[in-house]
Design an enzyme around this catalytic site. Structure first.
Site, PDB file in Angstrom:
ATOM      1  N   THR A  15       0.950  -1.487   0.270  1.00 28.58           N
ATOM      2  CA  THR A  15      -0.162  -0.350   0.210  1.00 28.58           C
ATOM      3  C   THR A  15       0.806   1.643  -0.290  1.00 28.58           C
ATOM      4  O   THR A  15       0.038   2.976  -0.405  1.00 28.58           O
ATOM      5  CB  THR A  15      -0.890   0.736   1.526  1.00 28.58           C
ATOM      6  OG1 THR A  15      -0.429  -0.137   2.329  1.00 28.58           O
ATOM      7  CG2 THR A  15      -2.048  -0.876   0.946  1.00 28.58           C
ATOM      8  N   GLY A  56      12.856 -10.719   4.074  1.00 30.16           N
ATOM      9  CA  GLY A  56      11.748  -9.834   4.215  1.00 30.16           C
ATOM     10  C   GLY A  56      11.644  -8.560   5.769  1.00 30.16           C
ATOM     11  O   GLY A  56      10.923  -8.009   5.710  1.00 30.16           O
ATOM     12  N   LEU A  57      12.758  -8.402   6.447  1.00 28.40           N
ATOM     13  CA  LEU A  57      12.585  -8.234   7.979  1.00 28.40           C
ATOM     14  C   LEU A  57      13.635  -6.475   7.859  1.00 28.40           C
ATOM     15  O   LEU A  57      13.643  -5.746   8.581  1.00 28.40           O
ATOM     16  CB  LEU A  57      13.019  -8.931   8.559  1.00 28.40           C
ATOM     17  CG  LEU A  57      12.109 -10.358   9.430  1.00 28.40           C
ATOM     18  CD1 LEU A  57      12.963 -10.641  10.477  1.00 28.40           C
ATOM     19  CD2 LEU A  57      11.178  -9.970   9.795  1.00 28.40           C
ATOM     20  N   SER A  58      13.375  -6.487   6.473  1.00 30.25           N
ATOM     21  CA  SER A  58      14.135  -4.595   5.357  1.00 30.25           C
ATOM     22  C   SER A  58      15.855  -4.688   6.387  1.00 30.25           C
ATOM     23  O   SER A  58      15.938  -3.687   6.743  1.00 30.25           O
ATOM     24  CB  SER A  58      13.071  -3.825   6.450  1.00 30.25           C
ATOM     25  OG  SER A  58      12.209  -3.291   6.289  1.00 30.25           O
ATOM     26  N   GLU A  83      17.912   3.913  -1.452  1.00 30.79           N
ATOM     27  CA  GLU A  83      17.057   2.900  -2.246  1.00 30.79           C
ATOM     28  C   GLU A  83      17.179   2.622  -3.464  1.00 30.79           C
ATOM     29  O   GLU A  83      16.896   2.108  -4.454  1.00 30.79           O
ATOM     30  CB  GLU A  83      16.477   2.031  -0.984  1.00 30.79           C
ATOM     31  CG  GLU A  83      17.051   1.548  -0.423  1.00 30.79           C
ATOM     32  CD  GLU A  83      15.911   0.463   0.394  1.00 30.79           C
ATOM     33  OE1 GLU A  83      15.915  -0.268   0.030  1.00 30.79           O
ATOM     34  OE2 GLU A  83      15.948   0.910   1.671  1.00 30.79           O
ATOM     35  N   ASP A 128       9.313   0.613   5.081  1.00 30.00           N
ATOM     36  CA  ASP A 128      10.843  -0.116   6.015  1.00 30.00           C
ATOM     37  C   ASP A 128      11.345   1.454   6.763  1.00 30.00           C
ATOM     38  O   ASP A 128      12.015   0.944   7.470  1.00 30.00           O
ATOM     39  CB  ASP A 128      11.875  -0.580   4.779  1.00 30.00           C
ATOM     40  CG  ASP A 128      10.450  -1.958   4.246  1.00 30.00           C
ATOM     41  OD1 ASP A 128       9.310  -1.635   4.791  1.00 30.00           O
ATOM     42  OD2 ASP A 128      11.138  -2.136   2.872  1.00 30.00           O
TER      43      ASP A 128
END
Ligand code: GLA
Length: 374
Positions: free
Chosen positions: A30, A114-116, A150, A162
């Site tokens: 989102t 996927g935990l940044s 990024e 993130d």
């Protein structure tokens, strides 16, 4: 293993800062649709120590890879060090004078789960450089800068969740972020007081195709917004969803839009439930979010679907994949005393399916970017 902060090479350092990894409680894909997200910070930290050096070059060493990389201004760096060079680039692009520095990194944020881990690295590096140079870069503007690093330097088209989570989260709270206005609300999220816990299960499924698929989802949303003549999918109200879908010819695009619009509403409903003080109510919203990611956004893989169904069958109130998708971690909301039973059920389901064993740990919302020393 000792903690990252204890594994940082011996200084002396002029500044040491830490930034955490994150999980997202709800609100997936989102952020780049100008929508809502609700992440919280993990206790796992990336710690960066820095020392000022003469001249305009930066040296950075990673305890994880054992490598040391040196780069100058304007130089294109590849690999993990690009996340460091990108921050130097973004600060300079924003008009800040970034003095040369020697940096060292140690991290407890699992890589590729996927935990940044990349946002944690970028945010901690930024904190150290800002401190060393005495720059005036308020916490509120740092996520945009780290995101720019990024997006434009590393070349990963991520949203702003993130970097915001890693910078702005507060212990004991989830961060309700409006990704359009960047307004934030710290929502109290104390599960222990209600006898509950969040169990994170790392599916360990390889993140294949993740960057190409992520970019494709993002493109699809932007095309749909254009066709619907809105700035971003955030502008499609749930009440107008059916009418909006009827204006789209492409069945895949319709599913993508349905995910984003319903997911934004689930974030708002989750925040309402937490404000009302009953965390159990968010379980069904989590599970509905997972089903939407699985069926409409099509970003789950068999391993994460298996974690979710096994956790629910073992009594979780709700469960969903968190992060960009195509592998990574699942959050399950469980009675605190059921954590081990749910974990055992997931392990059993993985063994039955022939998947490699998952990793699992309980998390509590921790503090965002903070100074360690001096
Ligand atoms: C990744 C991106 C975020 C966000 C999530 C999906 O973590 O970095 O910006 O888009 O995926 O919610």
């Amino acid at each position: 293993m000792s903690k990252a902060v204890d594994r940082l090479p011996e200084g002396p350092w002029d500044a040491v800062w830490a930034s955490p990894g994150r999980v997202n409680l709800i609100g997936e894909h989102t952020d780049y649709n100008d929508g809502y997200v609700l992440p919280f910070a993990l206790p796992q930290l990336t710690v960066v120590g820095g020392r000022r050096t003469d001249g305009e070059s930066w040296t950075v060493s990673s305890e994880q890879t054992g490598e040391t990389v040196t780069f100058g201004p304007g130089e294109k760096v590849e690999g993990w060090a690009a996340y460091v060079a990108g921050i130097v680039w973004a600060l300079r692009e924003a008009g800040h004078d970034v003095p040369g520095a020697s940096l060292a990194i140690a991290s407890d944020v699992p890589f590729g789960a996927g935990l940044s881990s990349s946002a944690a690295l970028g945010c901690a590096v930024m904190a150290v450089l800002v401190d060393l140079a005495g720059l005036d870069v308020p916490m509120e503007v740092r996520p945009r800068l780290a995101q720019r690093a990024e997006n434009e330097y590393v070349g990963a088209p991520t949203g702003i969740m993130d970097q915001s989570a890693s910078t702005l989260c507060r212990e004991g709270h989830a961060l309700f972020l409006d990704c359009r206005s960047l307004a934030t609300e710290q929502v109290p999220f104390d599960l222990a007081a209600q006898g509950l816990a969040i169990l994170v299960v790392d599916s360990r499924a390889p993140h294949a195709h993740v960057s190409g698929e992520y970019a494709a989802r993002r493109r699809s949303c932007e095309e749909a917004a254009k066709i619907l003549d809105v700035t971003a999918l955030r502008d499609v109200e749930p009440a107008g969803l059916e009418a909006a879908l009827a204006r789209l010819d492409d069945e895949v695009m319709r599913r993508r839009v349905r995910h984003v619009v319903t997911e934004d509403q689930r974030v708002l409903d989750t925040v309402e439930a937490l404000r009302a003080g009953d965390a159990r109510l968010i379980g069904p919203l989590m599970t509905a979010s997972h089903e939407s990611m699985r069926d409409d956004y099509e970003i789950t893989v068999p391993e994460v679907d298996t974690v979710v169904s096994a956790a629910l069958a073992a009594g979780a109130y709700g469960a969903r994949m968190t992060g960009g998708g195509f592998g990574g971690c699942v959050l399950a909301l469980v009675d605190a005393e059921r954590c081990e039973a749910v974990e055992a059920a997931v392990r059993g389901a993985f063994a039955d399916a022939g998947f490699a064993p998952p990793d699992a740990f309980v998390v509590t919302p921790a503090e965002g970017t903070h100074k360690i020393e001096p």
